[in-house]
Write a protein that holds these residues in place. Structure first.
Motif, PDB file in Angstrom:
ATOM      1  N   THR A 152      11.272  -6.597   3.845  1.00 43.12           N
ATOM      2  CA  THR A 152      10.071  -7.392   3.583  1.00 43.12           C
ATOM      3  C   THR A 152      10.442  -8.805   3.141  1.00 43.12           C
ATOM      4  O   THR A 152      11.562  -9.065   2.682  1.00 43.12           O
ATOM      5  N   TYR A 162       3.708  -9.264  -0.283  1.00 39.21           N
ATOM      6  CA  TYR A 162       4.817  -9.102   0.661  1.00 39.21           C
ATOM      7  C   TYR A 162       4.292  -9.151   2.098  1.00 39.21           C
ATOM      8  O   TYR A 162       3.117  -8.919   2.362  1.00 39.21           O
ATOM      9  N   CYS A 201       6.009  -7.965   6.140  1.00 36.65           N
ATOM     10  CA  CYS A 201       7.173  -7.379   6.813  1.00 36.65           C
ATOM     11  C   CYS A 201       7.986  -8.471   7.497  1.00 36.65           C
ATOM     12  O   CYS A 201       7.438  -9.455   8.012  1.00 36.65           O
ATOM     13  N   HIS A 232       4.704  -2.589   8.887  1.00 43.24           N
ATOM     14  CA  HIS A 232       4.422  -1.900   7.635  1.00 43.24           C
ATOM     15  C   HIS A 232       4.082  -0.435   7.915  1.00 43.24           C
ATOM     16  O   HIS A 232       3.208  -0.132   8.719  1.00 43.24           O
ATOM     17  N   LEU A 274       1.576  -3.786   0.125  1.00 37.09           N
ATOM     18  CA  LEU A 274       2.037  -5.153   0.368  1.00 37.09           C
ATOM     19  C   LEU A 274       1.552  -6.113  -0.727  1.00 37.09           C
ATOM     20  O   LEU A 274       2.030  -7.248  -0.803  1.00 37.09           O
ATOM     21  N   CYS A 312       8.850  -1.274   5.415  1.00 34.52           N
ATOM     22  CA  CYS A 312       8.650  -1.756   6.785  1.00 34.52           C
ATOM     23  C   CYS A 312       9.802  -1.246   7.654  1.00 34.52           C
ATOM     24  O   CYS A 312      10.959  -1.289   7.243  1.00 34.52           O
TER      25      CYS A 312
END
Length: 202
Positions: A3, A18, A20, A26, A31, A48
């Motif tokens: 990530t 976050y 990927c 993902h 996230l 991810c």
């Protein structure tokens, strides 16, 4: 894992975000997470994974080249062409956009006969020319020479030869055999004959 961090606020109530990394998607976790009162983050760590088809692994096969990204191609071969032959499935497959491989799993089986004698792959039923050629080769390999069988050898007889030269050779050989036999008899009886002559002279 895999990530990139977009935003990071470690204060109470702050957010961390976050995304990927390129080439990944993902699959689990969060996230976006929030800093809670006990100094920890809520939610779970995001995960991810690489975008593409799963790695292939089949018995008695080798991977020659592999591109598991969408549109990529994997090339496989039988483990040992001297001992294994391809009997079904696809040795070349393409990764679809939905991350599945085209075709069907290849099957390579161990040869009971030398693989060079039976070929590296089965002949398709609609390939008449190759099928006829294979049948011809197999017939030639399995053909029994009738004149070389034990029965044929037992049935062999001498053939007559009417040529004058053959008759002359036969006469000469016959006379020669008779001379040898008579000479042997005479030589065996010669000592007795000599003794008989000496007895008469006395």
């Amino acid at each position: 894992m895999n990530t990139d961090m977009l935003h990071n606020d470690t204060s109470y109530g702050g957010l961390v975000s976050y995304t990927c990394a390129a080439g990944y998607k993902h699959v689990s976790g969060d996230l976006q997470r929030t800093c809670v009162g006990n100094g920890s983050w809520n939610g779970t760590e995001p995960l991810c994974k690489a975008i593409g088809c799963p790695r292939l692994n089949f018995p008695n096969t080798n991977i020659i080249s592999l591109d598991s990204s969408p549109g990529g191609v994997v090339s496989l071969s039988c483990l040992d062409k001297r001992r294994h032959r391809h009997v079904s499935g696809d040795l070349i497959r393409t990764c679809n956009e939905n991350e599945t491989w085209t075709g069907t799993p290849p099957v390579c089986k161990e040869c009971k006969c030398p693989c060079s004698a039976i070929g590296s792959a089965p002949i398709k039923s609609n390939d008449t020319e190759k099928l006829n050629q294979r049948i011809k080769e197999l017939r030639s390999m399995l053909l029994i020479q009738k004149n070389m069988t034990a029965k044929a050898r037992l049935l062999k007889i001498c053939a007559s030869d009417p040529r004058p030269s053959a008759k002359g050779i036969g006469v000469v050989l016959g006379i020669g055999v008779l001379v040898v036999i008579i000479s042997s008899i005479v030589l065996l009886d010669l000592p007795n004959l000599i003794n008989a002559v000496k007895s008469k002279k006395q």
